[in-house]
Write a protein that holds these residues in place. Structure first.
Motif, PDB file in Angstrom:
ATOM      1  N   LEU A   1      60.952  34.381  32.032  1.00 14.05           N
ATOM      2  CA  LEU A   1      61.041  35.112  33.296  1.00 14.05           C
ATOM      3  C   LEU A   1      61.903  34.330  34.277  1.00 14.05           C
ATOM      4  CD1 LEU A   1      57.568  35.126  32.608  1.00 14.05           C
ATOM      5  CD2 LEU A   1      57.975  37.169  33.972  1.00 14.05           C
ATOM      6  N   SER A   2      62.769  35.032  34.995  1.00 13.06           N
ATOM      7  CA  SER A   2      63.508  34.394  36.079  1.00 13.06           C
ATOM      8  C   SER A   2      62.881  34.811  37.408  1.00 13.06           C
ATOM      9  CB  SER A   2      64.990  34.789  36.041  1.00 13.06           C
ATOM     10  OG  SER A   2      65.169  36.152  36.368  1.00 13.06           O
ATOM     11  N   TYR A   3      63.091  33.996  38.422  1.00 17.66           N
ATOM     12  CA  TYR A   3      62.629  34.331  39.764  1.00 17.66           C
ATOM     13  C   TYR A   3      63.515  33.645  40.785  1.00 17.66           C
ATOM     14  CZ  TYR A   3      60.345  29.709  40.047  1.00 17.66           C
ATOM     15  OH  TYR A   3      60.099  28.355  40.089  1.00 17.66           O
ATOM     16  N   GLN A   4      63.463  34.144  42.033  1.00 12.24           N
ATOM     17  CA  GLN A   4      64.176  33.557  43.142  1.00 12.24           C
ATOM     18  C   GLN A   4      63.155  33.052  44.159  1.00 12.24           C
ATOM     19  OE1 GLN A   4      67.738  36.114  44.393  1.00 12.24           O
ATOM     20  NE2 GLN A   4      66.352  37.651  43.573  1.00 12.24           N
ATOM     21  N   ARG A   5      63.637  32.341  45.175  1.00 11.35           N
ATOM     22  CA  ARG A   5      62.722  31.920  46.251  1.00 11.35           C
ATOM     23  C   ARG A   5      62.104  33.128  46.936  1.00 11.35           C
ATOM     24  NH1 ARG A   5      61.369  26.771  45.192  1.00 11.35           N
ATOM     25  NH2 ARG A   5      63.154  25.381  45.142  1.00 11.35           N
ATOM     26  N   SER A   6      62.847  34.234  46.985  1.00 20.14           N
ATOM     27  CA  SER A   6      62.348  35.437  47.653  1.00 20.14           C
ATOM     28  C   SER A   6      61.502  36.308  46.739  1.00 20.14           C
ATOM     29  CB  SER A   6      63.529  36.258  48.184  1.00 20.14           C
ATOM     30  OG  SER A   6      64.394  36.637  47.129  1.00 20.14           O
ATOM     31  N   SER A   7      61.278  35.886  45.512  1.00 15.89           N
ATOM     32  CA  SER A   7      60.485  36.674  44.556  1.00 15.89           C
ATOM     33  C   SER A   7      58.996  36.470  44.834  1.00 15.89           C
ATOM     34  CB  SER A   7      60.825  36.277  43.123  1.00 15.89           C
ATOM     35  OG  SER A   7      62.170  36.528  42.825  1.00 15.89           O
ATOM     36  N   THR A   8      58.510  37.130  45.848  1.00 13.42           N
ATOM     37  CA  THR A   8      57.147  36.877  46.316  1.00 13.42           C
ATOM     38  C   THR A   8      56.108  37.084  45.218  1.00 13.42           C
ATOM     39  OG1 THR A   8      57.808  37.605  48.517  1.00 13.42           O
ATOM     40  CG2 THR A   8      55.441  37.443  48.080  1.00 13.42           C
ATOM     41  N   LEU A   9      56.122  38.241  44.595  1.00 15.21           N
ATOM     42  CA  LEU A   9      55.048  38.568  43.656  1.00 15.21           C
ATOM     43  C   LEU A   9      55.128  37.729  42.393  1.00 15.21           C
ATOM     44  CD1 LEU A   9      54.806  42.444  44.076  1.00 15.21           C
ATOM     45  CD2 LEU A   9      53.767  40.604  45.414  1.00 15.21           C
ATOM     46  N   LEU A  10      56.333  37.474  41.909  1.00 15.34           N
ATOM     47  CA  LEU A  10      56.471  36.603  40.742  1.00 15.34           C
ATOM     48  C   LEU A  10      56.028  35.177  41.075  1.00 15.34           C
ATOM     49  CD1 LEU A  10      59.872  37.919  39.350  1.00 15.34           C
ATOM     50  CD2 LEU A  10      57.648  38.076  38.208  1.00 15.34           C
ATOM     51  N   THR A  11      56.322  34.733  42.296  1.00 14.85           N
ATOM     52  CA  THR A  11      55.889  33.398  42.717  1.00 14.85           C
ATOM     53  C   THR A  11      54.373  33.310  42.769  1.00 14.85           C
ATOM     54  OG1 THR A  11      57.924  33.068  44.002  1.00 14.85           O
ATOM     55  CG2 THR A  11      56.049  31.680  44.561  1.00 14.85           C
ATOM     56  N   VAL A  12      53.739  34.365  43.257  1.00 18.70           N
ATOM     57  CA  VAL A  12      52.274  34.396  43.296  1.00 18.70           C
ATOM     58  C   VAL A  12      51.704  34.323  41.880  1.00 18.70           C
ATOM     59  CG1 VAL A  12      50.276  35.860  43.818  1.00 18.70           C
ATOM     60  CG2 VAL A  12      52.085  35.572  45.518  1.00 18.70           C
ATOM     61  N   LEU A  13      52.258  35.098  40.965  1.00 20.48           N
ATOM     62  CA  LEU A  13      51.778  35.089  39.578  1.00 20.48           C
ATOM     63  C   LEU A  13      51.964  33.718  38.942  1.00 20.48           C
ATOM     64  CD1 LEU A  13      53.077  38.538  38.247  1.00 20.48           C
ATOM     65  CD2 LEU A  13      50.792  37.958  39.089  1.00 20.48           C
ATOM     66  N   LYS A  14      53.087  33.079  39.227  1.00 18.35           N
ATOM     67  CA  LYS A  14      53.350  31.751  38.677  1.00 18.35           C
ATOM     68  C   LYS A  14      52.369  30.726  39.243  1.00 18.35           C
ATOM     69  CE  LYS A  14      57.052  28.333  38.108  1.00 18.35           C
ATOM     70  NZ  LYS A  14      56.393  27.170  38.752  1.00 18.35           N
TER      71      LYS A  14
ATOM     72  N   VAL B   1      67.327  35.629  30.213  1.00 20.95           N
ATOM     73  CA  VAL B   1      65.869  35.644  30.119  1.00 20.95           C
ATOM     74  C   VAL B   1      65.436  37.031  29.665  1.00 20.95           C
ATOM     75  CG1 VAL B   1      65.572  33.846  31.871  1.00 20.95           C
ATOM     76  CG2 VAL B   1      65.550  36.250  32.546  1.00 20.95           C
ATOM     77  N   ASP B   2      64.137  37.223  29.488  1.00 17.07           N
ATOM     78  CA  ASP B   2      63.619  38.520  29.022  1.00 17.07           C
ATOM     79  C   ASP B   2      63.339  39.476  30.179  1.00 17.07           C
ATOM     80  OD1 ASP B   2      63.506  37.601  26.257  1.00 17.07           O
ATOM     81  OD2 ASP B   2      61.800  36.381  26.908  1.00 17.07           O
ATOM     82  N   LEU B   3      62.625  38.971  31.186  1.00 19.48           N
ATOM     83  CA  LEU B   3      62.322  39.747  32.385  1.00 19.48           C
ATOM     84  C   LEU B   3      62.954  39.039  33.575  1.00 19.48           C
ATOM     85  CD1 LEU B   3      60.251  41.021  30.429  1.00 19.48           C
ATOM     86  CD2 LEU B   3      58.666  41.182  32.346  1.00 19.48           C
ATOM     87  N   HIS B   4      63.679  39.799  34.381  1.00 23.41           N
ATOM     88  CA  HIS B   4      64.507  39.202  35.422  1.00 23.41           C
ATOM     89  C   HIS B   4      63.835  39.241  36.791  1.00 23.41           C
ATOM     90  CE1 HIS B   4      68.039  38.793  32.821  1.00 23.41           C
ATOM     91  NE2 HIS B   4      67.600  39.896  32.249  1.00 23.41           N
ATOM     92  N   ALA B   5      64.328  38.367  37.662  1.00 24.63           N
ATOM     93  CA  ALA B   5      63.835  38.299  39.039  1.00 24.63           C
ATOM     94  C   ALA B   5      63.983  39.656  39.720  1.00 24.63           C
ATOM     95  CB  ALA B   5      64.618  37.243  39.822  1.00 24.63           C
TER      96      ALA B   5
END
Length: 330
Positions: A44-57, A90-94
């Motif tokens: 999975l990729s994410y950015q600093r602004s990827s709020t929900l992905l950051t929460v999951l991580k 990656v498989d799932l993107h930011a």
């Protein structure tokens, strides 16, 4: 004395006999125990602004959800997401703002839409210093306006100028990435700046500014989640698990504003919690399926970018691959 010499009045088994017995026992156990599939990695990729992905991580949610499916998450932070998306790194993107999929589609990247966040138009805005004489978009004529080329804000600026009866050629665009734009705006090098959260909230926290227009009536500012075609086709159950986790994370952030801001503030570069809270208040974080008939704004962005020469050809922004969650989800 060798290992197979007799001790304590009795003959000990030879090493060869022990090895044979051990091999027989191991074979028996292998037959008795259920086979366990090797765990695979979900990239999975994410950015600093990827709020929900950051929460999951941060919470380890996907570690728990994916384990029964035989997967483990692998996280990759990118500042420039377009290259990794086009390359299938990656498989799932930011999650990305509405403009980015226009470029991936123009590049024929093998990507499938699998979710989006409901629009938050106030999270993109044209701002000026509080003391500026600029009061309306029409007042931008002849002024230097900072904007990130090819971003959703680029479209917002073009649409706002058109609504005010101006052409893009009526202003002096300064094409700057968000961090450079922030520095230029703070130093007074720009008359106006078109920017998105969290940079918008940061600018508002540093000095008095005035919003002369946000994206309301111009762009909904959806954020889209995309995945590689091959991965979606091979593992729809993993995509469904991530979709559900994103939906739950979105509800948690909105229902728990203070804990959410406390969690995210250090992960966003030690931003003050009130800045994070302002960002979260403007975003909806409502995760929903992508509907083809809801991509009309994407077409408007594509047409604007084609006219500006940002993409090489006209595209049908609704002609994209879409994954739909199973019935009862979303």
């Amino acid at each position: 004395m060798t290992d197979d010499s007799p001790r304590h009045g009795g003959a000990l088994p030879s090493r060869r006999a022990l090895l044979r017995a051990g091999a027989t026992l191991a074979a028996g156990l292998a037959c008795a125990l259920p086979a366990r599939a090797a765990e695979r990695t979900l990239r999975l990729s994410y950015q600093r602004s990827s709020t929900l992905l950051t929460v999951l991580k941060a919470k380890g949610t996907l570690d728990e959800r994916l384990k029964p499916l035989g997967f483990a998450p692998s996280w990759h932070l990118f500042t420039d997401v377009l290259g990794p998306m086009n390359a299938g790194a990656v498989d799932l993107h930011a999650d990305v703002a509405d403009a980015i999929p226009i470029f991936t589609q123009a590049a024929n990247a093998p990507l499938t839409f699998y979710a989006r966040e409901r629009g938050a138009p106030s999270a993109e805005a044209i701002i000026v210093p509080e003391a500026s004489p600029i009061r309306t978009v029409a007042d931008l004529k002849g002024r230097t306006v900072g904007v990130s080329r090819g971003s959703g804000c680029h479209f917002v600026l073009a649409a706002a100028l058109k609504r005010a009866g101006l052409a893009f050629s009526d202003i002096k665009p300064a094409y700057l990435q968000a961090p450079e734009g922030a520095a230029a705006f703070e130093q007074g090098s720009l008359d106006a700046w078109v920017i998105w959260d969290p940079f918008l909230a940061i600018a508002q926290s540093k000095r008095p500014v005035r919003v002369i227009a946000d994206a309301t009536g111009l762009s909904s500012y959806h954020r889209y989640y995309l995945a590689n075609d091959a991965f979606v086709a091979a593992h729809p159950e993993v995509v469904a698990a991530v979709f559900d986790a994103l939906s739950e994370a979105g509800r948690w952030v909105k229902q728990n504003p203070e804990p959410a801001a406390a969690l995210l503030a250090p992960l966003w570069g030690d931003l003050p919690q009130p800045v994070v809270a302002a960002v979260n208040a403007r975003r909806t974080y409502a995760v929903e399926p992508v509907e083809r008939d809801g991509l009309g704004e994407q077409q408007a962005i594509a047409d604007t970018f084609r006219e500006a020469g940002l993409i090489p050809l006209a595209i049908d922004a609704t002609a994209v691959r879409i994954w739909q969650p199973p019935a009862g989800r979303g």
